[in-house]
Design a protein around this motif. Structure first.
Motif, short mmCIF file in Angstrom:
data_model
loop_
_atom_site.label_atom_id
_atom_site.label_comp_id
_atom_site.label_asym_id
_atom_site.label_seq_id
_atom_site.Cartn_x
_atom_site.Cartn_y
_atom_site.Cartn_z
N THR A 1 -14.29 -20.05 -9.27
CA THR A 1 -15.66 -19.65 -8.82
C THR A 1 -16.24 -20.85 -8.40
O THR A 1 -16.03 -22.00 -8.69
N LEU B 1 -19.15 -12.09 -9.54
CA LEU B 1 -19.38 -12.72 -10.74
C LEU B 1 -18.38 -12.94 -11.62
O LEU B 1 -17.55 -12.06 -11.92
N GLY C 1 -23.37 -7.15 -9.78
CA GLY C 1 -22.36 -7.86 -9.02
C GLY C 1 -21.59 -6.80 -8.10
O GLY C 1 -21.67 -5.56 -8.31
#
Length: 302
Positions: free
Chosen positions: A87, A184, A199
């Motif tokens: 991420t 997310l 999300g």
């Protein structure tokens, strides 16, 4: 199931030819996506234990290219592959600057960006970037608020707890409308609630399949409680195994195992998309492409 591979942007393979040649090769193989992660430093005395293995951060993470710059470089060498972050630690960035960089990548890639955001796990990185560790979840929520305004509104204005944007026009907008997908990460109740509430997908990581399945079921149920269609939520699963030549004990999969074991796990995961990170195993571009080709063949096999 869509199948992706992590770009060689940390560890042994971090040269420009590694990024370019792997990007072109995996697109030709038929992969669907390229992914990058986000690591800023390797502290000598870490504030927190690495969330995996014996708690020691892998040595390969001591060398790390910027994830968005690397994806932009790969975008210029490809035409079809989706480009994602799993991420990106959004809280390290002022949201207006982050929006500009992400928009630029979406524009230059002709609309191929998946925006995967998370909070990270290492307090030392927050110290180094001058960002408060406390209330980081609230900070991420406000950053997403600002991103959505910039990407969706003609006149952008924001007056929040941490950020203020005077009424302005901020152009260009992303190619993807109404905005690039926002995926997310996280495993805590608060993180999963954020996914359910706002999300487009969940960035999952390798874990025992029963636990993965239970979290996914809870997440879809919570998504429905927020009045959203759980069928529109994507699970994107990151696997970063150490590939072995001999079968590993099933309890070690997917942290380690043969390609066959890792592919079997991926097929049984229930994910909408799986991407494999081979960095902990490979030591040459040729080895990476060989393993990537074999993994894709196993995933396509009936």
């Amino acid at each position: 199931m869509r199948i992706g591979v992590n770009l060689p942007h940390y560890g042994t393979l971090t040269g420009p030819d590694d990024v370019l040649e792997v990007s072109r090769a995996v697109e030709a193989m038929g992969y669907d996506s390229l992914w990058t992660g986000d690591r800023l430093l390797s502290p000598l005395e870490p504030s927190d234990r690495y969330p995996g293995g014996d708690g020691t951060m892998p040595a390969e993470m001591g060398v790390y290219l910027d994830p968005l710059t690397t994806l932009t470089f790969a975008a210029a060498a490809t035409t079809r592959l989706r480009l994602g972050t799993s991420t990106l630690n959004a809280t390290w960035h002022p949201p207006v600057l982050l929006a500009r960089t992400l928009t630029t990548l979406d524009v230059l890639s002709r609309g191929r960006l998946d925006v995967g955001l998370g909070l990270g796990w290492l307090q030392d990185e927050y110290t180094a970037t001058g960002v408060a560790w406390d209330r980081r979840g609230e900070r991420l929520d406000e950053i997403i608020d600002v991103l959505e305004k910039i990407w969706g509104e003609e006149v952008v204005a924001h007056d929040g707890a941490r950020y203020r944007v005077p009424a302005s026009r901020i152009l260009p907008k992303p190619v993807q409308r109404p905005r690039p997908p926002i995926l997310l990460a996280g495993l805590t109740p608060a993180a999963l609630t954020r996914v359910a509430r706002r999300g487009d997908g969940w960035l999952a990581v390798g874990m025992p399949l029963p636990y993965l399945g239970s979290l996914w079921d809870k997440l879809k149920a919570e998504t429905q409680r927020y009045g959203r269609d759980p069928g529109t939520l994507r699970m994107v699963l990151r696997l970063n195994p150490r590939i072995t030549t001999e079968p590993a004990d099933p309890s070690q999969v997917p942290a380690r195992g043969t390609l066959e074991q890792i592919a079997a796990y991926a097929k049984d995961s229930g994910a909408d998309e799986v991407f494999v990170d081979l960095t902990l195993t490979v030591r040459s571009r040729e080895q990476m492409l060989d393993l990537a080709g074999r993994f894709l063949d196993l995933m396509r096999a009936g």
